[in-house]
Motif scaffolding. Structure first.
Motif, short mmCIF file in Angstrom:
data_model
loop_
_atom_site.label_atom_id
_atom_site.label_comp_id
_atom_site.label_asym_id
_atom_site.label_seq_id
_atom_site.Cartn_x
_atom_site.Cartn_y
_atom_site.Cartn_z
N ALA A 1 8.08 -11.53 -2.97
CA ALA A 1 7.51 -11.01 -1.72
C ALA A 1 6.04 -10.67 -1.90
CB ALA A 1 8.29 -9.78 -1.26
N TRP A 2 5.70 -10.09 -3.04
CA TRP A 2 4.30 -9.70 -3.28
C TRP A 2 3.40 -10.92 -3.40
CZ3 TRP A 2 2.37 -4.98 -2.76
CH2 TRP A 2 1.06 -4.73 -3.21
N LYS A 3 3.93 -12.02 -3.94
CA LYS A 3 3.15 -13.24 -4.12
C LYS A 3 3.12 -14.10 -2.86
CE LYS A 3 4.14 -13.53 -9.09
NZ LYS A 3 4.81 -14.32 -10.15
N ALA A 4 4.05 -13.85 -1.94
CA ALA A 4 4.13 -14.69 -0.74
C ALA A 4 2.89 -14.55 0.13
CB ALA A 4 5.38 -14.34 0.06
N GLN A 5 2.27 -13.37 0.12
CA GLN A 5 1.06 -13.11 0.87
C GLN A 5 0.08 -12.38 -0.05
OE1 GLN A 5 0.55 -14.27 3.87
NE2 GLN A 5 2.66 -14.88 4.40
N PRO A 6 -1.20 -12.37 0.30
CA PRO A 6 -2.19 -11.68 -0.56
C PRO A 6 -2.09 -10.15 -0.42
CG PRO A 6 -3.28 -12.58 1.37
CD PRO A 6 -1.86 -13.09 1.40
N PHE A 7 -0.97 -9.58 -0.90
CA PHE A 7 -0.75 -8.15 -0.73
C PHE A 7 -1.68 -7.31 -1.61
CE2 PHE A 7 3.20 -9.46 1.29
CZ PHE A 7 3.25 -8.56 2.35
N GLY A 8 -2.22 -7.91 -2.65
CA GLY A 8 -3.21 -7.18 -3.42
C GLY A 8 -4.43 -6.85 -2.57
N ARG A 9 -4.86 -7.82 -1.76
CA ARG A 9 -5.99 -7.60 -0.85
C ARG A 9 -5.61 -6.61 0.24
NH1 ARG A 9 -11.40 -7.42 -0.50
NH2 ARG A 9 -11.99 -7.45 1.70
N PHE A 10 -4.39 -6.73 0.78
CA PHE A 10 -3.94 -5.81 1.82
C PHE A 10 -3.89 -4.37 1.29
CE2 PHE A 10 -1.27 -9.55 3.58
CZ PHE A 10 -2.43 -10.17 4.03
N LEU A 11 -3.42 -4.23 0.06
CA LEU A 11 -3.35 -2.90 -0.55
C LEU A 11 -4.75 -2.32 -0.75
CD1 LEU A 11 -1.82 -0.58 -1.94
CD2 LEU A 11 -1.87 -1.94 -4.05
N LEU A 12 -5.68 -3.17 -1.19
CA LEU A 12 -7.05 -2.70 -1.39
C LEU A 12 -7.67 -2.25 -0.06
CD1 LEU A 12 -9.56 -2.33 -3.16
CD2 LEU A 12 -10.11 -4.75 -2.72
N ASN A 13 -7.45 -3.01 1.01
CA ASN A 13 -7.96 -2.61 2.32
C ASN A 13 -7.39 -1.27 2.76
OD1 ASN A 13 -9.42 -5.02 2.48
ND2 ASN A 13 -7.82 -6.08 3.61
N THR A 14 -6.09 -1.09 2.54
CA THR A 14 -5.45 0.16 2.94
C THR A 14 -5.99 1.32 2.12
OG1 THR A 14 -3.43 -1.10 3.44
CG2 THR A 14 -3.23 1.30 3.30
N LEU A 15 -6.18 1.12 0.83
CA LEU A 15 -6.72 2.18 -0.02
C LEU A 15 -8.15 2.53 0.38
CD1 LEU A 15 -5.37 1.10 -3.53
CD2 LEU A 15 -4.61 3.03 -2.14
#
Length: 279
Positions: A64-78
């Motif tokens: 699930a984490w690799k299916a979308q760029p969730f690293g970028r989404f997490l950075l935006n949220t932080l």
């Protein structure tokens, strides 16, 4: 005497049982989310639903984490919560200090006006805000999520004002005798004493920003600027919902707010209770 003790024991057992039932009602959706996150797609909808799956699919989290760029989404949220939360705590306490300590004409009427803004639905302000941010060139940026909270919330101002009004004015008078101005009184005396309510404001604002969905949905069209709630929504489309991935990422997104609340729960309860009883 024995009958009285027996009655108290029965009441204690009933209260404990009711507490357990209420806790179970609140924890069941979380348990179901965790269960779905580790199931295979074909095991999610079955004739006999299983809370504890027989075939654990732990790779769902990584997939699930690799299916979308969730690293970028997490950075935006932080970035959103990291920038707006300190400003929200500072601005709310500063405005509350003015309402609680500074006497000026129309203070009570202005405070009632500020509190009255809490009843205005967000939907009413959405279009004017969009026009304003569009003219400022802030659409498809993180600023529409940062600016509103950074300049104070009526609810937070109310909590902080109630808390500050319970701080003895003798401290202000002693500081004035020592030559302190109002800014020094606020920064050196009032703000340190407001630590419990400041923590309450910080945690509440953090959670609200972390879970905010409608604001980024309206002001952000570029997927690279998505926050976690928008990223999680990508697992839903018109024809299919990937429930196992949706629940897996949801479990991961809950970790930050849950951890924050765990370490600050005593300060939160203390700050809310103190702000509620001060006059």
């Amino acid at each position: 005497m024995h009958a009285l003790e027996s009655k108290k024991r029965t009441q204690t057992v009933m209260v404990f049982a009711l507490t357990v039932l209420c806790a179970a009602a609140f924890l069941f959706p979380i348990a179901w989310m965790l269960s779905t996150a580790v199931k295979a797609p074909e095991d999610i909808f079955t004739a006999k639903p299983e809370l504890i799956p027989t075939n654990w699919q732990l790779h769902n989290f990584a997939d699930a984490w690799k299916a979308q760029p969730f690293g970028r989404f997490l950075l935006n949220t932080l970035i959103v919560v990291g920038v707006s939360t300190p400003f929200a705590m500072l601005s709310a306490t500063m405005v509350a200090f003015g309402f609680a300590r500074i006497n000026f004409w129309g203070r009570n009427a202005l405070f009632l006006f500020v509190i009255g803004t809490m009843v205005i639905p967000w939907d009413v302000t959405a279009i004017p805000l969009y026009i304003q941010y569009n003219k400022m060139g802030l659409i498809n940026t993180l600023w529409p999520m940062i600016l509103p909270g950074a300049f104070g919330s009526a609810f937070f101002i109310f909590l902080a004002r109630q808390f500050i009004m319970g701080v003895p004015r003798d401290l202000d008078e002693a500081a004035e005798i020592d030559g302190c101005n109002r800014w020094q009184i606020y920064w050196s005396i009032i703000l340190p004493l407001c630590r419990p309510i400041v923590v309450v404001i910080g945690v509440f604002h953090f959670v609200w920003c972390w879970n905010e969905f409608l604001t980024p949905l309206i002001f952000i069209n570029d997927q690279s600027m998505y926050t976690l709630p928008l990223g999680i929504n990508l697992f839903k489309n018109a024809f299919n919902i990937e429930y196992e991935k949706l629940m897996a990422v949801s479990c991961l997104s809950v970790l930050f707010p849950a951890t924050l609340f765990y370490f600050t729960q005593n300060l939160i309860l203390g700050g809310i209770s103190l702000s509620g009883v001060k006059k």
